[in-house]
Scaffold this motif. Structure first.
Motif, PDB file in Angstrom:
ATOM      1  N   VAL A  59       9.556  -0.586  -1.215  1.00 39.15           N
ATOM      2  CA  VAL A  59       9.493  -2.016  -1.050  1.00 39.15           C
ATOM      3  C   VAL A  59       9.464  -2.224   0.445  1.00 39.15           C
ATOM      4  O   VAL A  59       8.717  -2.998   0.937  1.00 39.15           O
ATOM      5  CB  VAL A  59      10.887  -2.536  -1.682  1.00 39.15           C
ATOM      6  CG1 VAL A  59      10.874  -3.813  -1.221  1.00 39.15           C
ATOM      7  CG2 VAL A  59      10.733  -2.495  -3.132  1.00 39.15           C
ATOM      8  N   GLU A  60      10.217  -1.147   1.244  1.00 35.33           N
ATOM      9  CA  GLU A  60      10.307  -1.576   2.622  1.00 35.33           C
ATOM     10  C   GLU A  60       9.050  -1.015   3.563  1.00 35.33           C
ATOM     11  O   GLU A  60       8.418  -1.750   4.366  1.00 35.33           O
ATOM     12  CB  GLU A  60      11.488  -0.906   3.244  1.00 35.33           C
ATOM     13  CG  GLU A  60      12.878  -1.719   2.769  1.00 35.33           C
ATOM     14  CD  GLU A  60      12.933  -3.191   3.594  1.00 35.33           C
ATOM     15  OE1 GLU A  60      12.197  -3.523   4.351  1.00 35.33           O
ATOM     16  OE2 GLU A  60      13.850  -3.803   3.106  1.00 35.33           O
ATOM     17  N   GLY A  61       8.779   0.242   3.004  1.00 35.79           N
ATOM     18  CA  GLY A  61       7.543   0.832   3.487  1.00 35.79           C
ATOM     19  C   GLY A  61       6.385   0.237   3.108  1.00 35.79           C
ATOM     20  O   GLY A  61       5.314   0.128   4.063  1.00 35.79           O
ATOM     21  N   GLY A  62       6.057  -0.364   2.003  1.00 30.20           N
ATOM     22  CA  GLY A  62       4.920  -1.102   1.489  1.00 30.20           C
ATOM     23  C   GLY A  62       4.765  -2.148   2.166  1.00 30.20           C
ATOM     24  O   GLY A  62       3.527  -2.576   2.673  1.00 30.20           O
ATOM     25  N   GLN A  63       5.843  -2.964   2.716  1.00 25.94           N
ATOM     26  CA  GLN A  63       5.443  -4.348   3.510  1.00 25.94           C
ATOM     27  C   GLN A  63       4.997  -4.029   4.880  1.00 25.94           C
ATOM     28  O   GLN A  63       4.119  -4.552   5.316  1.00 25.94           O
ATOM     29  CB  GLN A  63       6.967  -4.923   3.381  1.00 25.94           C
ATOM     30  CG  GLN A  63       7.143  -6.112   4.608  1.00 25.94           C
ATOM     31  CD  GLN A  63       8.408  -6.543   5.037  1.00 25.94           C
ATOM     32  OE1 GLN A  63       8.789  -7.615   4.720  1.00 25.94           O
ATOM     33  NE2 GLN A  63       8.968  -5.605   6.019  1.00 25.94           N
ATOM     34  N   GLY A  64       5.436  -3.046   5.436  1.00 22.95           N
ATOM     35  CA  GLY A  64       5.032  -2.802   6.672  1.00 22.95           C
ATOM     36  C   GLY A  64       3.599  -2.212   6.602  1.00 22.95           C
ATOM     37  O   GLY A  64       2.756  -2.695   7.567  1.00 22.95           O
ATOM     38  N   SER A  65       3.172  -1.712   5.500  1.00 20.99           N
ATOM     39  CA  SER A  65       1.638  -0.945   5.436  1.00 20.99           C
ATOM     40  C   SER A  65       0.843  -2.325   5.310  1.00 20.99           C
ATOM     41  O   SER A  65      -0.301  -2.440   5.815  1.00 20.99           O
ATOM     42  CB  SER A  65       1.516  -0.001   4.315  1.00 20.99           C
ATOM     43  OG  SER A  65       2.298   1.184   4.759  1.00 20.99           O
ATOM     44  N   LEU A  66       1.437  -3.156   4.072  1.00 23.55           N
ATOM     45  CA  LEU A  66       0.463  -4.113   3.730  1.00 23.55           C
ATOM     46  C   LEU A  66       0.224  -5.382   4.762  1.00 23.55           C
ATOM     47  O   LEU A  66      -0.851  -5.839   5.312  1.00 23.55           O
ATOM     48  CB  LEU A  66       0.753  -4.796   2.524  1.00 23.55           C
ATOM     49  CG  LEU A  66       0.716  -3.966   1.194  1.00 23.55           C
ATOM     50  CD1 LEU A  66       1.416  -4.517   0.055  1.00 23.55           C
ATOM     51  CD2 LEU A  66      -0.650  -3.734   0.895  1.00 23.55           C
ATOM     52  N   VAL A  67       1.238  -5.418   5.582  1.00 28.10           N
ATOM     53  CA  VAL A  67       1.144  -6.559   6.824  1.00 28.10           C
ATOM     54  C   VAL A  67       0.445  -6.088   7.949  1.00 28.10           C
ATOM     55  O   VAL A  67      -0.471  -6.669   8.642  1.00 28.10           O
ATOM     56  CB  VAL A  67       2.582  -7.025   7.132  1.00 28.10           C
ATOM     57  CG1 VAL A  67       2.506  -7.790   8.509  1.00 28.10           C
ATOM     58  CG2 VAL A  67       3.263  -7.725   5.966  1.00 28.10           C
ATOM     59  N   GLY A  68       0.669  -4.625   8.388  1.00 23.36           N
ATOM     60  CA  GLY A  68      -0.132  -4.047   9.355  1.00 23.36           C
ATOM     61  C   GLY A  68      -1.414  -3.827   9.314  1.00 23.36           C
ATOM     62  O   GLY A  68      -2.234  -3.731  10.194  1.00 23.36           O
ATOM     63  N   LEU A  69      -1.777  -3.656   7.948  1.00 23.84           N
ATOM     64  CA  LEU A  69      -3.410  -3.247   7.766  1.00 23.84           C
ATOM     65  C   LEU A  69      -4.066  -4.415   7.587  1.00 23.84           C
ATOM     66  O   LEU A  69      -5.441  -4.364   7.298  1.00 23.84           O
ATOM     67  CB  LEU A  69      -3.630  -2.533   6.394  1.00 23.84           C
ATOM     68  CG  LEU A  69      -2.818  -1.144   6.347  1.00 23.84           C
ATOM     69  CD1 LEU A  69      -2.880  -0.516   4.842  1.00 23.84           C
ATOM     70  CD2 LEU A  69      -4.021  -0.116   7.325  1.00 23.84           C
ATOM     71  N   THR A  70      -3.795  -5.783   7.746  1.00 19.25           N
ATOM     72  CA  THR A  70      -4.391  -6.963   7.428  1.00 19.25           C
ATOM     73  C   THR A  70      -5.601  -7.001   8.196  1.00 19.25           C
ATOM     74  O   THR A  70      -6.733  -7.530   7.918  1.00 19.25           O
ATOM     75  CB  THR A  70      -3.422  -8.268   7.911  1.00 19.25           C
ATOM     76  OG1 THR A  70      -2.284  -8.106   7.075  1.00 19.25           O
ATOM     77  CG2 THR A  70      -4.074  -9.592   7.761  1.00 19.25           C
ATOM     78  N   PRO A  71      -5.597  -6.611   9.934  1.00 24.37           N
ATOM     79  CA  PRO A  71      -6.907  -6.902  10.427  1.00 24.37           C
ATOM     80  C   PRO A  71      -7.698  -5.575  10.167  1.00 24.37           C
ATOM     81  O   PRO A  71      -9.093  -5.796  10.835  1.00 24.37           O
ATOM     82  CB  PRO A  71      -6.353  -6.799  11.714  1.00 24.37           C
ATOM     83  CG  PRO A  71      -5.319  -6.001  11.782  1.00 24.37           C
ATOM     84  CD  PRO A  71      -4.496  -6.261  10.604  1.00 24.37           C
ATOM     85  N   VAL A  72      -7.519  -4.864   9.465  1.00 23.31           N
ATOM     86  CA  VAL A  72      -8.430  -3.518   9.396  1.00 23.31           C
ATOM     87  C   VAL A  72      -9.491  -3.870   8.191  1.00 23.31           C
ATOM     88  O   VAL A  72      -9.126  -4.410   7.172  1.00 23.31           O
ATOM     89  CB  VAL A  72      -7.651  -2.114   8.943  1.00 23.31           C
ATOM     90  CG1 VAL A  72      -8.656  -0.812   8.730  1.00 23.31           C
ATOM     91  CG2 VAL A  72      -6.436  -1.898  10.031  1.00 23.31           C
ATOM     92  N   ASN A  73     -10.648  -3.431   8.584  1.00 24.98           N
ATOM     93  CA  ASN A  73     -11.792  -3.713   7.595  1.00 24.98           C
ATOM     94  C   ASN A  73     -11.362  -2.600   6.321  1.00 24.98           C
ATOM     95  O   ASN A  73     -11.169  -1.466   6.570  1.00 24.98           O
ATOM     96  CB  ASN A  73     -13.114  -3.311   8.106  1.00 24.98           C
ATOM     97  CG  ASN A  73     -14.294  -3.683   7.411  1.00 24.98           C
ATOM     98  OD1 ASN A  73     -14.155  -3.586   6.139  1.00 24.98           O
ATOM     99  ND2 ASN A  73     -15.374  -3.835   7.922  1.00 24.98           N
TER     100      ASN A  73
END
Length: 289
Positions: free
Chosen positions: A62-76
């Motif tokens: 739950v915690e790690g998934g949040q960091g990944s999904l928010v952090g990957l936002t600008p990536v194509n």
């Protein structure tokens, strides 16, 4: 950035942290073995062990998934469409319209639910004792919740957030992450937390700034369905407020005995504000990193 454990100060802090964590886990496991927690006492220690560690393990995603999904936002998305297919399966839905906001809303409920489960599984019952420990040690680590905090933060939250921030794609490239994402979206769809949107609208109105959306304005049945869920959620929230304030004024909470009800309410409001600010800052830092 990794800590340099060759430095004496860093090594000492690491040893102390690991020692406190190991001691805390031992205390909680011993408490469950003695059936001195809610679930272990009412049902069985075996179930308490399963729910405790199951909740902690799920919290890591739950915690790690949040960091990944928010952090990957600008990536194509096309850059990892073939190399990380399961991660792509989550992100292609998450980044459509305002789904990222919906995911974050549902995810937050999952955090609270998981922490509640952990406390039910490993938190001490009233009058519990363990191994003849001095009262001050028991009160600090178990009565005061320090052991539960160290276990939840170190094992369930912090390490997963740090690892996910460095390995965003790999962290969510599995079915466990995809399942967690789907559960968060389902919770948001239920409407249980839609009162949060009303608060968002109120804050935006007071600030004089419009809410930016990646979707067209709701119309017809979609609008009715949205506002209907908002009303239901608001009614549930109102009931929760009533129950909470009743408990605070009747001194029926776990706050220290002797604290006046008015002070208890002030402390509760301040804690809610602090938690809200910390959660918002966390998302902002992930997005801007």
């Amino acid at each position: 950035m990794a800590k340099d454990l060759s430095q004496p100060l860093e090594a000492i802090k690491a040893v102390i942290s690991c020692g406190l964590l190991a001691f805390s886990i031992a205390l909680i496991m011993g408490l469950i073995a003695k059936s001195e927690t809610k679930i272990s006492g009412d049902v069985s220690p075996a179930l308490a062990y399963v729910t405790l560690w199951g909740a902690i393990i799920w919290l890591t995603m739950v915690e790690g998934g949040q960091g990944s999904l928010v952090g990957l936002t600008p990536v194509n998305l096309d850059l990892y469409k073939e190399s990380h297919k399961l991660a792509y399966k989550s992100t292609v839905v998450c980044y459509e319209g305002d789904n990222l906001d919906r995911y974050l809303l549902g995810r937050q409920f999952m955090v609270v639910l998981v922490v509640f489960t952990v406390n039910m599984s490993g938190g001490p019952n009233e009058g519990a004792t363990l191994w003849g420990l001095p009262d001050w040690i028991f009160d600090i680590f178990l009565g005061g919740g320090l052991a539960m905090i160290l276990l939840t933060c170190n094992v369930g939250q912090l390490n997963s957030q740090v690892n996910a921030s460095h390995c965003m794609l790999d962290y969510i490239n599995n079915y466990f992450a995809y399942f967690t994402f789907c559960v968060a979206m389902l919770i948001e769809f239920s409407g249980l937390l839609h009162a949060s949107y009303l608060i968002q609208f109120a804050v935006a109105a007071m600030s004089g700034k419009p809410i930016e959306s990646n979707e067209e304005p709701r119309q017809g049945l979609a609008s009715a369905f949205f506002w209907g869920r908002c009303l239901v959620s608001l009614a549930i929230l109102g009931f929760c407020f009533a129950v909470t304030f009743q408990a605070l004024f009747n001194e029926q909470t776990t706050l220290w005995s002797g604290v006046p009800p008015a002070v208890a309410v002030i402390v509760w409001v301040l804690l809610m504000c602090v938690v809200g600010m910390l959660e918002g800052m966390q998302i902002a830092f992930f997005a801007m990193a």
